[in-house]
Write a protein that holds these residues in place. Structure first.
Motif, PDB file in Angstrom:
ATOM      1  N   VAL A 362     -53.721 -81.347  24.813  1.00 56.85           N
ATOM      2  CA  VAL A 362     -54.258 -82.702  24.813  1.00 56.85           C
ATOM      3  C   VAL A 362     -53.164 -83.676  24.361  1.00 56.85           C
ATOM      4  CG1 VAL A 362     -56.028 -84.223  23.881  1.00 56.85           C
ATOM      5  CG2 VAL A 362     -56.554 -81.813  24.320  1.00 56.85           C
ATOM      6  N   GLY A 363     -52.911 -84.698  25.197  1.00 56.64           N
ATOM      7  CA  GLY A 363     -51.951 -85.738  24.841  1.00 56.64           C
ATOM      8  C   GLY A 363     -52.655 -86.891  24.152  1.00 56.64           C
ATOM      9  N   ASN A 364     -52.463 -88.101  24.663  1.00 54.01           N
ATOM     10  CA  ASN A 364     -53.097 -89.282  24.076  1.00 54.01           C
ATOM     11  C   ASN A 364     -54.614 -89.223  24.248  1.00 54.01           C
ATOM     12  OD1 ASN A 364     -50.593 -90.283  23.373  1.00 54.01           O
ATOM     13  ND2 ASN A 364     -50.388 -91.530  25.220  1.00 54.01           N
ATOM     14  N   VAL A 365     -55.335 -89.549  23.174  1.00 53.96           N
ATOM     15  CA  VAL A 365     -56.790 -89.671  23.206  1.00 53.96           C
ATOM     16  C   VAL A 365     -57.128 -91.123  22.895  1.00 53.96           C
ATOM     17  CG1 VAL A 365     -58.964 -88.913  22.212  1.00 53.96           C
ATOM     18  CG2 VAL A 365     -57.100 -87.267  22.474  1.00 53.96           C
ATOM     19  N   TYR A 366     -57.775 -91.802  23.846  1.00 51.86           N
ATOM     20  CA  TYR A 366     -58.007 -93.238  23.692  1.00 51.86           C
ATOM     21  C   TYR A 366     -59.300 -93.484  22.911  1.00 51.86           C
ATOM     22  CZ  TYR A 366     -54.409 -93.395  27.250  1.00 51.86           C
ATOM     23  OH  TYR A 366     -53.244 -93.236  27.925  1.00 51.86           O
ATOM     24  N   PRO A 367     -59.252 -94.473  21.990  1.00 52.76           N
ATOM     25  CA  PRO A 367     -60.447 -94.768  21.173  1.00 52.76           C
ATOM     26  C   PRO A 367     -61.644 -95.170  22.029  1.00 52.76           C
ATOM     27  CG  PRO A 367     -58.484 -95.845  20.278  1.00 52.76           C
ATOM     28  CD  PRO A 367     -58.095 -95.309  21.619  1.00 52.76           C
ATOM     29  N   GLY A 368     -62.826 -94.711  21.636  1.00 54.05           N
ATOM     30  CA  GLY A 368     -64.047 -95.036  22.360  1.00 54.05           C
ATOM     31  C   GLY A 368     -64.259 -94.244  23.629  1.00 54.05           C
ATOM     32  N   SER A 369     -63.372 -93.315  23.937  1.00 53.60           N
ATOM     33  CA  SER A 369     -63.489 -92.534  25.173  1.00 53.60           C
ATOM     34  C   SER A 369     -64.392 -91.321  24.958  1.00 53.60           C
ATOM     35  CB  SER A 369     -62.101 -92.057  25.615  1.00 53.60           C
ATOM     36  OG  SER A 369     -61.567 -91.152  24.651  1.00 53.60           O
ATOM     37  N   PRO A 370     -64.859 -90.682  26.040  1.00 52.52           N
ATOM     38  CA  PRO A 370     -65.646 -89.452  25.881  1.00 52.52           C
ATOM     39  C   PRO A 370     -64.889 -88.371  25.125  1.00 52.52           C
ATOM     40  CG  PRO A 370     -65.898 -90.321  28.097  1.00 52.52           C
ATOM     41  CD  PRO A 370     -64.843 -91.148  27.448  1.00 52.52           C
ATOM     42  N   ALA A 371     -63.572 -88.288  25.330  1.00 56.94           N
ATOM     43  CA  ALA A 371     -62.786 -87.281  24.611  1.00 56.94           C
ATOM     44  C   ALA A 371     -62.803 -87.546  23.114  1.00 56.94           C
ATOM     45  CB  ALA A 371     -61.356 -87.267  25.136  1.00 56.94           C
TER      46      ALA A 371
END
Length: 448
Positions: A362-371
């Motif tokens: 897993v690279g960047n995880v964006y805030p508010g995303s399902p991830a």
């Protein structure tokens, strides 16, 4: 050289002359019984005829068979069962072997003053190999809705009644065998051994193959809001996962060839265990390893599974993996208690996938995303994406992207490896629901 060949020929002739010769009564070909008459470890095949009791029990079940509307008033007038049944024991494994023929007469009416109709059914081959697909010869001289319903729903009800009765008798036979073994283990326990702690058993889940009567129609509940997966979970709760359906096909069609059944991280629930347990009860079942790690099983489901295994289900089973499920300490103790009745069975409760290998990171995880909502973090290594493991992984675009697009709005169970506190590596189970959000993509993270 000639002398050496002659010597070898002489030695070979001497060795041949010393061999046991077939058909000449050589004692080395004969397996003798022990002088004391004991059948040690049940090595020799033993058989006990139980035809009379089996037929009587099956007739009793058929005469008590009930039918659902529109043939709720139908009944079995008489039943006749012929054939043989026996309990066979070989190498300590016990089987109920039967070859029966069932004939019955029935009558039915619609209860509205219409003319009653009657007929007969004949099931010529009731055996363990044909139990899940019984042939039925249906006879009825009348025509109309009642006769048509009996041809379809009535035949299905009779087949189901026979299957349940035979499986129940097989279960009772195996339970009778398991009981003295458990008592023998308890008697051989050293006097100074620590007594087992009684573990409160959770209430088992209800297992029934007879469809219940339909309740009166209820007002349609409001549809869940966008982004909510509760409706999807309830709708698919009783639907068998594709991985389980494939495993069941193999267990039913080629039971001897299925040595390992891997159903790790396949979103299995308690309600999915019933068909699996029935398939493992097959008399030719050869499963040695059953992997149910990282599913959604609770204490109640594990209770049902352990009870079936303890009573003789899957006699070849040597390894059972249950780690990563939603189990309390009482549920974990249930798995360990299997050793009392199946001391040769290894129950693995560690929350780890066996032979797990990283598929992607897993690279960047964006805030508010399902991830981000699922709990994914940058640096997590994905080792399971639904039923997809490293052995079937062909790349992010070839394997994971199609699975994400096919599961929009539905949860996917994901197992990741993460570095915890104190540089401790741990495997974590997360639930990821692909869906549209304010950013790009359906996950909101980079997989590489």
């Amino acid at each position: 050289a000639a002398r050496s060949r002659a010597t070898c020929l002489q030695q070979a002739t001497f060795a041949y002359d010393g061999m046991a010769k077939l058909g000449e009564g050589d004692q080395r070909w004969i397996v003798k019984e022990r002088e004391d008459g004991r059948n040690c470890n049940n090595w020799h095949w033993t058989s006990k005829d139980v035809s009379k009791n089996t037929k009587e029990e099956l007739i009793r079940c058929l005469e008590a068979c009930t039918f659902e509307p529109p043939i709720a008033l139908a009944r079995v007038k008489s039943a006749e069962v012929t054939g043989e049944a026996s309990i066979n024991n070989r190498k300590g494994k016990i089987f109920l072997i039967y070859d029966l023929e069932v004939k019955l007469k029935w009558e039915a009416s619609d209860g509205e003053g219409g003319e009653a109709c009657k007929g007969s059914m004949k099931l010529p081959d009731v055996s363990a190999t044909m139990l899940d697909d019984l042939d039925c010869e249906f006879t009825c001289k009348s025509s109309g809705g009642v006769a048509t319903a009996m041809r379809k729903q009535g035949v299905a009800a009779v087949r189901r009644c026979i299957e349940e009765a035979m499986l129940r008798m097989q279960e009772e036979v195996r339970a009778e065998k398991a009981r003295p073994e458990a008592e023998a283990v308890a008697e051989t326990r050293p006097p100074n051994a620590t007594p087992a702690v009684a573990v409160p058993l959770p209430k088992p889940i209800a297992v029934s193959t007879v469809p219940a009567k339909q309740p009166p129609p209820q007002p349609k509940p409001p549809e869940p809001a966008a982004g909510s997966d509760s409706g999807e979970e309830e709708e698919g709760e009783d639907k068998l996962p594709p991985a389980l359906e494939a495993a069941l096909r193999g267990l039913r069609q080629e039971p001897e060839a299925q040595r390992e059944v891997c159903l790790a991280n396949c979103s299995l629930r308690d309600s999915h265990l019933e068909p699996l347990i029935q398939a493992l009860h097959h008399s030719r079942c050869a499963v040695e390893t059953l992997d149910l790690a990282f599913n959604r099983l609770s204490d109640a489901g594990v209770h049902v599974l352990c009870r079936a295994v303890a009573s003789g289900c899957a006699m070849e089973l040597s390894s059972l993996r249950l780690g990563g499920n939603k189990l309390s300490p009482a549920g974990l103790a249930l798995g360990q208690s299997l050793k009392q009745s199946r001391p040769d069975l290894l129950v693995d409760l560690k929350p780890q996938l066996k032979d797990a290998r990283s598929m992607c990171t897993v690279g960047n995880v964006y805030p508010g995303s399902p991830a981000a909502t699922a709990g994914l973090r940058t640096g997590d290594s994905i080792i399971a994406f639904g039923p997809l493991l490293h052995a079937g992984f062909r790349g992010v675009s070839e394997s994971i992207v199609p699975a994400v697009k096919a599961s929009v709005g539905r949860p996917i169970d994901v197992v990741v490896v993460r570095m915890g506190e104190g540089a401790q590596v741990q495997q974590l189970a997360l639930t990821l629901t692909p869906q549209t959000w304010s950013g790009g993509g359906l996950l909101g993270c980079i997989l590489k």
